[in-house]
Design a protein around this motif. Sequence first.
Motif, mmCIF file in Angstrom:
data_model
loop_
_atom_site.group_PDB
_atom_site.id
_atom_site.type_symbol
_atom_site.label_atom_id
_atom_site.label_comp_id
_atom_site.label_asym_id
_atom_site.label_seq_id
_atom_site.Cartn_x
_atom_site.Cartn_y
_atom_site.Cartn_z
ATOM 1 N N MET A 75 0.827 -1.208 0.000
ATOM 2 C CA MET A 75 0.000 0.000 0.000
ATOM 3 C C MET A 75 0.860 1.256 0.000
ATOM 4 O O MET A 75 0.585 2.210 -0.732
ATOM 5 N N ALA A 76 1.907 1.270 0.812
ATOM 6 C CA ALA A 76 2.777 2.444 0.897
ATOM 7 C C ALA A 76 3.456 2.729 -0.432
ATOM 8 O O ALA A 76 3.538 3.885 -0.861
ATOM 9 N N LEU A 77 3.944 1.686 -1.085
ATOM 10 C CA LEU A 77 4.624 1.878 -2.369
ATOM 11 C C LEU A 77 3.648 1.977 -3.536
ATOM 12 O O LEU A 77 4.039 2.353 -4.630
ATOM 13 N N GLY A 78 2.388 1.662 -3.276
ATOM 14 C CA GLY A 78 1.374 1.716 -4.324
ATOM 15 C C GLY A 78 0.613 3.027 -4.378
ATOM 16 O O GLY A 78 -0.321 3.174 -5.153
ATOM 17 N N GLY A 79 0.972 3.972 -3.530
ATOM 18 C CA GLY A 79 0.349 5.282 -3.604
ATOM 19 C C GLY A 79 -0.643 5.619 -2.512
ATOM 20 O O GLY A 79 -1.321 6.635 -2.585
ATOM 21 N N ALA A 80 -0.731 4.790 -1.488
ATOM 22 C CA ALA A 80 -1.640 5.102 -0.369
ATOM 23 C C ALA A 80 -1.188 6.390 0.306
ATOM 24 O O ALA A 80 -0.007 6.738 0.300
ATOM 25 N N GLY A 81 -2.105 7.072 0.907
ATOM 26 C CA GLY A 81 -1.784 8.295 1.623
ATOM 27 C C GLY A 81 -1.245 8.017 3.011
ATOM 28 O O GLY A 81 -1.430 6.939 3.560
ATOM 29 N N PRO B 24 0.915 5.427 7.538
ATOM 30 C CA PRO B 24 1.866 6.487 7.881
ATOM 31 C C PRO B 24 3.229 6.383 7.201
ATOM 32 O O PRO B 24 3.812 7.396 6.814
ATOM 33 N N VAL B 25 3.721 5.172 6.983
ATOM 34 C CA VAL B 25 5.034 5.035 6.338
ATOM 35 C C VAL B 25 5.027 5.597 4.911
ATOM 36 O O VAL B 25 6.069 5.958 4.390
ATOM 37 N N ALA B 26 3.858 5.716 4.302
ATOM 38 C CA ALA B 26 3.775 6.298 2.960
ATOM 39 C C ALA B 26 4.225 7.757 2.960
ATOM 40 O O ALA B 26 4.659 8.278 1.935
ATOM 41 N N GLY B 27 4.166 8.412 4.099
ATOM 42 C CA GLY B 27 4.599 9.799 4.198
ATOM 43 C C GLY B 27 6.050 9.961 4.611
ATOM 44 O O GLY B 27 6.562 11.074 4.672
#
Length: 72
Positions: free
Chosen positions: A30-36, A41-44
């Motif tokens: 999810m983080a590397l797939g574009g989740a916010g 949180p790791v996506a940020g």
Amino acid sequence: RVSLTLPAIRRAAEVWIMTTGEAKAAAVAMALGGAGEVAIPVAGARGRRRTLFLLDRAAASKLPRDLVPPIA
């Protein structure tokens, strides 16, 4: 484990994210797939110059094949 706020993390030149295990595979995808960052949180967590994800095979198991380098 070290916990910092996202603004503090984003000031770093490089951010290295290390995780292992199948239990983290969905969050990594999810983080590397574009989740916010609200959803994952790791996506940020992004470095100013580079963000490096260090994963074992299990943590990378749900990533699209084009994001996974060949392993010799």
